[in-house]
Design a protein around this motif. Structure first.
Motif, short mmCIF file in Angstrom:
data_model
loop_
_atom_site.label_atom_id
_atom_site.label_comp_id
_atom_site.label_asym_id
_atom_site.label_seq_id
_atom_site.Cartn_x
_atom_site.Cartn_y
_atom_site.Cartn_z
N LYS A 32 0.84 -1.21 0.00
CA LYS A 32 0.00 0.00 0.00
C LYS A 32 0.87 1.25 0.00
O LYS A 32 0.60 2.21 -0.72
N ALA A 33 1.93 1.25 0.78
CA ALA A 33 2.85 2.39 0.82
C ALA A 33 3.53 2.59 -0.54
O ALA A 33 3.69 3.73 -1.00
N ALA A 34 3.93 1.50 -1.19
CA ALA A 34 4.56 1.60 -2.51
C ALA A 34 3.58 2.16 -3.53
O ALA A 34 3.96 2.99 -4.37
N PHE A 35 2.33 1.75 -3.46
CA PHE A 35 1.30 2.31 -4.34
C PHE A 35 1.17 3.81 -4.08
O PHE A 35 1.04 4.60 -5.02
N PRO A 76 14.23 -7.32 -5.38
CA PRO A 76 15.40 -6.91 -4.59
C PRO A 76 15.58 -5.40 -4.49
O PRO A 76 16.03 -4.89 -3.47
N GLY A 77 15.18 -4.65 -5.53
CA GLY A 77 15.32 -3.20 -5.50
C GLY A 77 14.12 -2.47 -4.91
O GLY A 77 14.11 -1.25 -4.86
N GLY A 78 13.10 -3.19 -4.48
CA GLY A 78 11.91 -2.57 -3.90
C GLY A 78 10.64 -3.06 -4.57
O GLY A 78 10.66 -3.96 -5.41
N TRP A 79 9.53 -2.46 -4.19
CA TRP A 79 8.22 -2.86 -4.70
C TRP A 79 8.03 -2.36 -6.13
O TRP A 79 8.38 -1.24 -6.46
N LYS A 80 7.44 -3.22 -6.95
CA LYS A 80 7.18 -2.91 -8.36
C LYS A 80 5.72 -3.27 -8.69
O LYS A 80 5.12 -4.14 -8.06
#
Length: 153
Positions: free
Chosen positions: A28-31, A136-140
């Protein structure tokens, strides 16, 4: 001994619950980062959210609009170069954990492209659902779909 077994089970259950909540919260935070980047005119950050793994797809108006993250990113960047200011609000956000590193995020959204003086050039609203995956680099965003609709419960 019984106490140790019960304590171990309780800690195991607590860690599973924490993982579920962390996954949903992180997705949710990545969105939210994606929406904020759009609203701040930072199309590089927003476009970087599209996954470059095989299988990415984005559906609009009932058909596949983009077959890969690079095409979706290029389209987003081209739209931003049209001289307008993008504004998107997202509400009624719902998150379903799909795995330890993936979640489905749905939100009702309003999107508008404004001219430099704040006049609406075009606008639309609907529902957006994106599959989020932790790389590995974060949310996609691994794929997504938008559809029309004003009904918000």
């Amino acid at each position: 001994m019984r106490f140790i077994i019960i304590l171990t089970m309780a800690l195991t259950l607590a860690s599973c619950s924490q993982t579920k909540n962390d996954t949903a919260s992180e997705a949710k935070a990545a969105f939210g980062v994606y929406v904020d980047a759009l609203n701040n005119g930072d199309t590089d950050v927003a476009a970087a959210m599209y996954d470059d793994e095989m299988g990415f797809h984005w559906i609009e108006r009932g058909g596949v609009q983009y077959d890969n993250g690079a095409d979706a990113a290029a389209s987003l960047k081209a739209l931003s170069q049209s001289g307008g200011i993008a504004r998107m609000t997202a509400d009624n956000i719902r998150v379903a954990k799909m795995g330890d590193r993936s979640a489905l995020v749905s939100a009702h959204f309003d999107y508008a492209m404004l001219s430099e003086d704040g006049e609406k050039q075009f606008a639309f609203d609907g529902w957006m659902t994106v599959g989020m995956v932790k790389r590995p680099g974060g949310w996609k965003i691994a794929g997504g779909q938008t559809g029309p609709g004003k009904a918000v419960k």
